[in-house]
Design a protein around this motif. Structure first.
Motif, PDB file in Angstrom:
ATOM      1  N   GLN A   1       2.361   1.816  -3.483  1.00  0.00           N
ATOM      2  CA  GLN A   1       1.446   2.070  -4.595  1.00  0.00           C
ATOM      3  C   GLN A   1       0.549   3.288  -4.385  1.00  0.00           C
ATOM      4  O   GLN A   1      -0.090   3.746  -5.324  1.00  0.00           O
ATOM      5  N   ASN A   2       0.477   3.779  -3.168  1.00  0.00           N
ATOM      6  CA  ASN A   2      -0.435   4.883  -2.866  1.00  0.00           C
ATOM      7  C   ASN A   2       0.286   5.962  -2.077  1.00  0.00           C
ATOM      8  O   ASN A   2       1.283   5.714  -1.421  1.00  0.00           O
ATOM      9  N   ASN A   3      -0.271   7.117  -2.108  1.00  0.00           N
ATOM     10  CA  ASN A   3       0.295   8.238  -1.370  1.00  0.00           C
ATOM     11  C   ASN A   3      -0.475   8.379  -0.043  1.00  0.00           C
ATOM     12  O   ASN A   3      -1.265   9.294   0.136  1.00  0.00           O
TER      13      ASN A   3
ATOM     14  N   MET B   1       0.827  -1.210   0.000  1.00  0.00           N
ATOM     15  CA  MET B   1       0.000   0.000   0.000  1.00  0.00           C
ATOM     16  C   MET B   1       0.859   1.256   0.000  1.00  0.00           C
ATOM     17  O   MET B   1       0.570   2.219  -0.712  1.00  0.00           O
TER      18      MET B   1
ATOM     19  N   LYS C   1       3.730   1.941  -9.170  1.00  0.00           N
ATOM     20  CA  LYS C   1       3.303   3.113  -8.403  1.00  0.00           C
ATOM     21  C   LYS C   1       2.596   4.059  -9.340  1.00  0.00           C
ATOM     22  O   LYS C   1       3.219   4.716 -10.162  1.00  0.00           O
TER      23      LYS C   1
END
Length: 67
Positions: free
Chosen positions: A32-34, A29, A66
């Motif tokens: 792949q995520n901010n 997570m 990403k």
């Protein structure tokens, strides 16, 4: 060939204990995520194996994991 690769990922995930799955989900997570570590960890604790499998496959198969 696809079946074998899918089985390998599923068997790998099945071999992990609960906290290993939580840690893997958290790392995926974050990559792949901010989002914050705290939010990633919270999501990992309440997530299921299907979502973890999706995140792992996305990371392994995407040319740009990403997004």
């Amino acid at each position: 060939m696809f079946f074998k690769r899918q089985y390998s990922i599923d068997s790998f995930l099945a071999s992990l204990n609960h906290w290993q799955k939580v840690n893997l989900y958290t790392v995926l997570m974050l990559g792949q995520n901010n989002i914050s570590y705290r939010e990633a960890k919270r999501q990992a604790i309440v997530s299921d194996d299907e979502k973890l499998s999706f995140l792992l496959r996305k990371s392994l198969n995407s040319p740009d994991p990403k997004m």
